[in-house]
Design a protein around this motif. Structure first.
Motif, PDB file in Angstrom:
ATOM      1  N   LYS A 189       0.862  -1.543   0.473  1.00  0.00           N
ATOM      2  CA  LYS A 189      -0.267   0.176   0.326  1.00  0.00           C
ATOM      3  C   LYS A 189       0.570   1.027  -0.194  1.00  0.00           C
ATOM      4  O   LYS A 189       2.170   1.089   0.618  1.00  0.00           O
ATOM      5  N   ASN A 190       0.808   2.127  -0.334  1.00  0.00           N
ATOM      6  CA  ASN A 190       1.127   3.702  -0.433  1.00  0.00           C
ATOM      7  C   ASN A 190       0.566   4.517  -0.754  1.00  0.00           C
ATOM      8  O   ASN A 190      -1.019   4.814  -0.203  1.00  0.00           O
ATOM      9  N   SER A 192      -6.961  -0.898   6.399  1.00  0.00           N
ATOM     10  CA  SER A 192      -6.570  -2.117   5.688  1.00  0.00           C
ATOM     11  C   SER A 192      -8.172  -2.726   5.216  1.00  0.00           C
ATOM     12  O   SER A 192      -8.871  -2.933   5.433  1.00  0.00           O
ATOM     13  N   ASP A 193      -7.823  -4.055   4.370  1.00  0.00           N
ATOM     14  CA  ASP A 193      -9.128  -5.250   4.710  1.00  0.00           C
ATOM     15  C   ASP A 193      -9.458  -5.189   5.072  1.00  0.00           C
ATOM     16  O   ASP A 193     -10.633  -6.097   5.394  1.00  0.00           O
ATOM     17  N   TRP A 194      -9.147  -5.826   6.658  1.00  0.00           N
ATOM     18  CA  TRP A 194      -9.709  -5.910   7.477  1.00  0.00           C
ATOM     19  C   TRP A 194     -11.045  -5.103   8.063  1.00  0.00           C
ATOM     20  O   TRP A 194     -12.255  -5.454   8.070  1.00  0.00           O
ATOM     21  N   GLY A 218      12.358   0.442   6.886  1.00  0.00           N
ATOM     22  CA  GLY A 218      10.312   1.098   6.238  1.00  0.00           C
ATOM     23  C   GLY A 218      10.908   2.012   5.274  1.00  0.00           C
ATOM     24  O   GLY A 218      12.366   2.734   5.359  1.00  0.00           O
ATOM     25  N   ARG A 219       9.813   2.304   4.650  1.00  0.00           N
ATOM     26  CA  ARG A 219       9.732   3.323   3.224  1.00  0.00           C
ATOM     27  C   ARG A 219       9.396   4.527   3.215  1.00  0.00           C
ATOM     28  O   ARG A 219       8.244   4.277   4.155  1.00  0.00           O
ATOM     29  N   ALA A 220       9.942   5.537   3.585  1.00  0.00           N
ATOM     30  CA  ALA A 220       9.530   7.012   3.373  1.00  0.00           C
ATOM     31  C   ALA A 220       9.747   7.464   2.188  1.00  0.00           C
ATOM     32  O   ALA A 220      10.908   7.962   2.335  1.00  0.00           O
ATOM     33  N   GLY A 221       8.932   8.450   2.081  1.00  0.00           N
ATOM     34  CA  GLY A 221       9.422   9.706   1.337  1.00  0.00           C
ATOM     35  C   GLY A 221       8.934  11.189   2.099  1.00  0.00           C
ATOM     36  O   GLY A 221       7.778  11.376   2.871  1.00  0.00           O
ATOM     37  N   THR A 222       9.541  12.578   1.723  1.00  0.00           N
ATOM     38  CA  THR A 222       9.091  13.885   2.596  1.00  0.00           C
ATOM     39  C   THR A 222       9.036  14.853   1.322  1.00  0.00           C
ATOM     40  O   THR A 222       9.916  14.668   0.200  1.00  0.00           O
ATOM     41  N   ALA A 252       4.101   2.623   8.289  1.00  0.00           N
ATOM     42  CA  ALA A 252       5.374   2.221   7.570  1.00  0.00           C
ATOM     43  C   ALA A 252       5.862   0.277   8.038  1.00  0.00           C
ATOM     44  O   ALA A 252       6.286  -0.379   7.399  1.00  0.00           O
ATOM     45  N   ARG A 253       5.980  -0.228  10.097  1.00  0.00           N
ATOM     46  CA  ARG A 253       5.865  -0.800  10.629  1.00  0.00           C
ATOM     47  C   ARG A 253       4.710  -2.237   9.977  1.00  0.00           C
ATOM     48  O   ARG A 253       4.635  -3.627   9.969  1.00  0.00           O
ATOM     49  N   ASN A 254       3.757  -2.208   9.298  1.00  0.00           N
ATOM     50  CA  ASN A 254       2.318  -2.756   8.962  1.00  0.00           C
ATOM     51  C   ASN A 254       2.898  -2.524   7.233  1.00  0.00           C
ATOM     52  O   ASN A 254       2.316  -3.322   6.427  1.00  0.00           O
ATOM     53  N   GLY A 255       3.778  -2.074   6.858  1.00  0.00           N
ATOM     54  CA  GLY A 255       4.264  -3.032   5.164  1.00  0.00           C
ATOM     55  C   GLY A 255       3.966  -1.322   3.913  1.00  0.00           C
ATOM     56  O   GLY A 255       4.300  -2.306   3.264  1.00  0.00           O
ATOM     57  N   ALA A 256       3.541  -0.291   4.334  1.00  0.00           N
ATOM     58  CA  ALA A 256       3.350   0.556   3.537  1.00  0.00           C
ATOM     59  C   ALA A 256       4.683   1.490   2.755  1.00  0.00           C
ATOM     60  O   ALA A 256       5.522   1.553   4.098  1.00  0.00           O
ATOM     61  N   ARG A 257       4.601   1.710   2.308  1.00  0.00           N
ATOM     62  CA  ARG A 257       5.591   3.145   1.587  1.00  0.00           C
ATOM     63  C   ARG A 257       4.964   4.151   1.878  1.00  0.00           C
ATOM     64  O   ARG A 257       3.229   4.775   1.422  1.00  0.00           O
ATOM     65  N   VAL A 258       5.023   4.892   2.787  1.00  0.00           N
ATOM     66  CA  VAL A 258       4.516   6.197   3.205  1.00  0.00           C
ATOM     67  C   VAL A 258       5.222   7.654   2.825  1.00  0.00           C
ATOM     68  O   VAL A 258       6.370   7.579   2.603  1.00  0.00           O
ATOM     69  N   PHE A 259       4.387   8.600   2.273  1.00  0.00           N
ATOM     70  CA  PHE A 259       4.395   9.796   1.488  1.00  0.00           C
ATOM     71  C   PHE A 259       4.271  10.657   2.988  1.00  0.00           C
ATOM     72  O   PHE A 259       2.392  10.971   2.616  1.00  0.00           O
ATOM     73  N   LEU A 260       5.143  11.327   3.969  1.00  0.00           N
ATOM     74  CA  LEU A 260       5.016  12.485   4.055  1.00  0.00           C
ATOM     75  C   LEU A 260       4.584  14.134   3.594  1.00  0.00           C
ATOM     76  O   LEU A 260       6.216  14.386   2.915  1.00  0.00           O
TER      77      LEU A 260
END
Length: 253
Positions: free
Chosen positions: A6-7, A233-235, A54-58, A26-34
């Motif tokens: 997920k993004n 999430s899909d939950w 994790g993966r993060a952009g700003t 991020a801990r749950n696998g998402a790529r985050v854009f701050l």
């Protein structure tokens, strides 16, 4: 992981609440854009995420500026391939402590105009990309408040702004549901951890917020992050057009 592949864009991602949500995503696998108006706090959160693997952009984005929001959303979608989650937790620019009869129009309307304009712009930008993929989640932070609290405090236009965003959430959910897009409010009764220690009267504010709850505690930043993960999430795929109440009983549905 609940948000793998997920993004997510998080407006206000350098703040305490935005940072908590970003780290949890991020801990749950998402790529985050701050996204935010000041780079340093965004980079601090992004650095924490990267250090944890994790993966993060700003990016510097003014959530009240149409071109800034739209351009950034287009760039994220082009770079990442999709926008799956959009979260708006920017500050509401509210003025409290003055009775309405003594307020200026500008002070009263400030949180209303800020909340409505920023949520509209960020939700619209996300929806335009989500519709093509027929999926996505748009989250706002706030929700209708405790009417008793509104009687105890001079909240200015803050409650009016919250109610306006709730009306927007219901309309967006109605319009976007057919495109597979969910719209949810994350509702808290106040998060004392988000208040800087140096704020005058912080301990009194925290004690008062706790006193309004049924559980004898308020939501923590960790709680907010965990609930935000669930909502995105899909939950939570059956939930839209609703507020997720994490007020610890301060507000009863």
């Amino acid at each position: 992981m609940l948000l793998e592949h997920k993004n997510a864009i998080i407006y206000g991602g350098g703040g305490r609440i935005g940072g908590a949500i970003a780290r949890a995503y991020a801990r749950n696998g998402a790529r985050v854009f701050l996204a935010g108006r000041t780079l340093a706090p965004l980079e601090k959160v992004a650095g924490d995420i990267r250090s944890a693997g994790g993966r993060a952009g700003t990016a510097i984005v003014d959530a009240l500026d149409e071109r800034s929001v739209d351009t950034h959303a287009d760039e994220v979608a082009a770079k990442a391939g999709s926008i799956d989650v959009s979260v708006n937790v920017i500050a509401d620019s509210d003025v409290q402590g003055t009775p309405m009869a003594d307020m200026s129009p500008a002070d009263y309307l400030s949180p209303v105009l800020t909340a409505v304009r920023s949520k509209f712009l960020t939700s619209r930008a996300a929806a335009r990309h989500m519709r093509a993929r027929r999926s996505g989640v748009i989250l706002a932070f706030g929700g209708s408040g405790d009417r008793a609290a509104a009687r105890r405090y001079a909240l200015g236009g803050l409650q009016t702004g919250f109610e306006a965003v709730e009306a927007m959430r219901r309309q967006l959910a109605t319009e976007l549901g057919g495109h597979g897009i969910r719209v949810i409010t994350l509702q808290t009764g106040g998060v004392p951890e988000s208040i800087p220690r140096e704020v005058e009267g912080r301990d009194r504010i925290e004690a008062d917020l706790v006193g309004q709850t049924l559980l004898g505690r308020t939501a923590t930043l960790e709680d907010v992050g965990n609930v935000a993960v669930f909502a995105a999430s899909d939950w939570a795929r059956t939930i839209t057009g609703a507020a997720i109440n994490m007020t610890c009983g301060a507000v009863l549905d």
